[in-house]
Write a protein that holds these residues in place. Structure first.
Motif, short mmCIF file in Angstrom:
data_model
loop_
_atom_site.label_atom_id
_atom_site.label_comp_id
_atom_site.label_asym_id
_atom_site.label_seq_id
_atom_site.Cartn_x
_atom_site.Cartn_y
_atom_site.Cartn_z
N THR A 45 -23.29 2.96 6.47
CA THR A 45 -22.94 3.53 5.17
C THR A 45 -22.13 4.81 5.32
OG1 THR A 45 -24.99 2.61 4.25
CG2 THR A 45 -23.89 4.35 2.99
N THR A 46 -22.54 5.67 6.22
CA THR A 46 -21.81 6.92 6.45
C THR A 46 -20.38 6.64 6.89
OG1 THR A 46 -23.85 8.07 7.05
CG2 THR A 46 -21.78 9.08 7.74
N ALA A 47 -20.22 5.66 7.79
CA ALA A 47 -18.88 5.30 8.25
C ALA A 47 -18.06 4.71 7.11
CB ALA A 47 -18.98 4.31 9.40
N GLY A 48 -18.71 3.92 6.27
CA GLY A 48 -18.01 3.31 5.13
C GLY A 48 -17.54 4.34 4.13
N ILE A 49 -18.39 5.30 3.84
CA ILE A 49 -18.03 6.36 2.89
C ILE A 49 -16.86 7.17 3.44
CG2 ILE A 49 -18.84 8.51 1.84
CD1 ILE A 49 -21.63 7.21 1.70
N ALA A 50 -16.89 7.46 4.73
CA ALA A 50 -15.84 8.28 5.35
C ALA A 50 -14.48 7.59 5.27
CB ALA A 50 -16.20 8.59 6.79
N ALA A 51 -14.45 6.25 5.27
CA ALA A 51 -13.17 5.52 5.30
C ALA A 51 -12.72 5.03 3.93
CB ALA A 51 -13.30 4.33 6.25
N MET A 52 -13.47 5.37 2.87
CA MET A 52 -13.14 4.85 1.55
C MET A 52 -11.76 5.28 1.06
SD MET A 52 -16.57 4.75 -0.83
CE MET A 52 -16.79 6.54 -0.83
N GLY A 53 -11.40 6.50 1.36
CA GLY A 53 -10.16 7.02 0.80
C GLY A 53 -8.96 6.93 1.71
N ALA A 54 -9.04 6.18 2.81
CA ALA A 54 -7.95 6.12 3.77
C ALA A 54 -6.68 5.57 3.13
CB ALA A 54 -8.34 5.25 4.96
N MET A 55 -5.54 6.20 3.40
CA MET A 55 -4.26 5.78 2.85
C MET A 55 -3.18 5.63 3.93
SD MET A 55 -4.73 5.54 -0.48
CE MET A 55 -3.09 5.64 -1.20
N GLU A 56 -3.43 6.17 5.12
CA GLU A 56 -2.42 6.19 6.16
C GLU A 56 -2.35 4.83 6.86
OE1 GLU A 56 -1.53 8.58 10.36
OE2 GLU A 56 -2.97 9.39 8.88
N PRO A 57 -1.17 4.22 6.96
CA PRO A 57 -1.03 2.92 7.63
C PRO A 57 -1.64 2.93 9.02
CG PRO A 57 1.00 3.48 6.51
CD PRO A 57 0.12 4.69 6.41
N GLY A 58 -2.38 1.86 9.32
CA GLY A 58 -3.02 1.73 10.62
C GLY A 58 -4.44 2.25 10.66
#
Length: 493
Positions: free
Chosen positions: A360-373
């Motif tokens: 869950t912690t990892a999922g929350i941290a990656a929710m807002g990712a916008m940078e390709p790759g």
């Protein structure tokens, strides 16, 4: 049928030619016995059929003969829901219906005719949600009874009136993928199934809303539109489904959307071929599969407009949600669930979903990712094996709602509204689906982000509150076997 389908709001007020011809054709088709494959009753029974219910509702008489091809599952009770066949099957259904009505219109008046769509989500039209007048008045221009208002709807219905938290939107059009994962629990189109299942497991985004929502808003407690066994008898059903079909066409025509190309969908179902009657009721009927409903297929139809009231502009890429890569490169991982089934009767019910802290912690941290790759995630609340006896109950879902408060006063905790259209059919243990009920997923990514920002997202658990809406009571409860959280992962592309 070369004429493009038109928005009913653009055809003229009151008894315009298209709706008058529709009424005249319906009146004649409704005179035919159910044994005639072009009769109004036979066409309605293709969607759903329960002989005793039809007798109770005075649609059939006790002694009326019912053709075997309605009861042996050749034609009857075909409608596909909670399945990736939902859109393809209904496209074939609408196509066949339109052809039969158009043939009757031609016979009666000499006019060409195409089924119009009801564009109830056109934000530029203040009357978009108003039921077209021709479906409300009691008589035709000549003073005879109006067949378009023959079958019952929600009491006092003149327009669609969703409640303050009641979902009625184009959010489904923001999804980029028709189907993600091995089971299709997440996506625009619905759950994966290789075989014919009238009510399968997972409800797709477009089916959930606006499809299901509109059925309930029109049908209410007693109207035919709220019950799959009766819905196809209401002539407004067809304008609604014409619009659902148009939304699918608009979605497919928008760059950035990924349509399924799985052979099981293109050629399926594997165990039973979809079949529809043809004008004149020919013995062979018309068989089709998903492939036939695509742009180069025999059942494809054109629309006058695919932009107004669709939330997309065909030809112009519009990715409202970040691209997560190809569907087969994405993964769906359950990261927590509650401990026991939940029963919802006359009052809100609260349950706790225990989460895997690390995932869950990892999922929350990656929710807002916008940078390709970069890895990007979205979180979903899944309600599995939902059962009940009502045809279209409304269930409101809240996350981390404070205990003892009025849910209506806390919209910031509202995860979504679910109209459980067809729950009565999907819950019947004697049905072809074995009473397995229905499944729904709600995208809670934005809600999780807000809760995280407010310091109210514990990676160890979520508090989920189910609030009963219309058609849910102590006498008619809804049960949910399992509530879980799913993490959808991909790579920004």
């Amino acid at each position: 049928m070369s004429t493009a389908r038109q928005d009913v709001a653009t055809l003229g007020s009151g008894w315009n030619k298209v709706l008058l011809n529709y009424a005249l054709a319906m009146r004649e088709l409704d005179k035919l016995p159910i044994t005639d494959r072009n009769s109004w009753k036979f066409l309605g029974a293709i969607h759903g059929f329960d002989r005793q219910l039809w007798i109770d509702e005075n649609v059939l008489g006790e002694d009326d003969p019912v053709p075997k091809d309605l009861t042996n599952y050749t034609y009857g009770s075909q409608c596909q829901h909670g399945s990736w066949y939902f859109l393809s099957w209904h496209r074939g259904y609408v196509y066949a219906f339109e052809a039969i009505v158009a043939a009757k219109v031609k016979e009666l008046t000499g006019d060409d005719w195409a089924l119009p769509y009801w564009n109830y989500l056109n934000s530029s039209n203040p009357d978009a949600r108003r039921v077209p007048d021709a479906f409300l008045v009691e008589t035709l221009p000549d003073g005879s009874p109006n067949p378009l208002s023959k079958y019952p709807r929600r009491q006092g219905l003149t327009r669609l009136r969703p409640g303050p938290r009641d979902a009625f939107s184009l959010a489904a059009m923001e999804e980029n993928d028709f189907q993600v994962g091995n089971d299709g629990s997440i996506g625009f189109g619905g759950g994966v199934t290789g075989d014919f299942v009238q009510f399968a497991r997972w409800t797709g985004d477009l089916e959930n809303n606006p499809h299901n929502t509109v059925h309930r808003l029109i049908g209410g407690d007693q109207g035919f539109m709220a019950n799959p066994y009766l819905a196809g008898l209401d002539p407004i059903f067809w304008l609604h489904h014409c619009n659902i079909d148009r939304l699918w066409e608009a979605w497919m025509s928008t760059p950035g959307k990924t349509m399924v190309r799985d052979p099981r969908w293109l050629n399926g179902p594997a165990d039973r071929t979809f079949i529809m009657p043809v004008p004149g009721g020919g013995v062979a009927g018309m068989k089709f599969s998903g492939r036939d409903t695509l742009k180069d297929g025999k059942l494809h139809r054109s629309y006058a407009d695919l932009s107004i009231g669709t939330g997309v502009t065909p030809g112009a890429e519009a990715v409202a949600r970040v691209k997560m890569g190809a569907p087969d490169q994405q993964s769906i991982e359950p990261i927590g669930a509650n401990a026991a089934a939940v029963r919802v009767g006359g009052a809100p019910v609260r349950t706790q979903v225990d989460l895997d802290q690390q995932a869950t912690t990892a999922g929350i941290a990656a929710m807002g990712a916008m940078e390709p790759g970069k890895e990007v995630t979205r979180l979903y609340l899944a309600l599995e094996s939902v059962r009940g006896s009502a045809p279209s109950p409304l269930l409101e879902v809240y996350v981390n709602l404070p205990e003892g408060v009025d849910p209506q006063l806390h919209p910031e905790c509202h995860a979504g509204s679910l109209t459980l259209f067809g729950l009565n059919v999907a819950s019947r243990p004697d049905g072809g689906h074995g009473g397995n009920g229905l499944g729904y997923t709600i995208d809670i990514t934005d809600l999780a982000q807000r809760l995280t920002d407010a310091g109210d997202f514990d990676p160890n658990h979520l508090r989920v509150t189910l609030v009963p809406g219309e058609q849910i009571s102590e006498a008619k409860p809804v049960t949910v076997d399992r509530i879980s959280v799913l993490k959808r992962s991909g790579v920004v592309s």
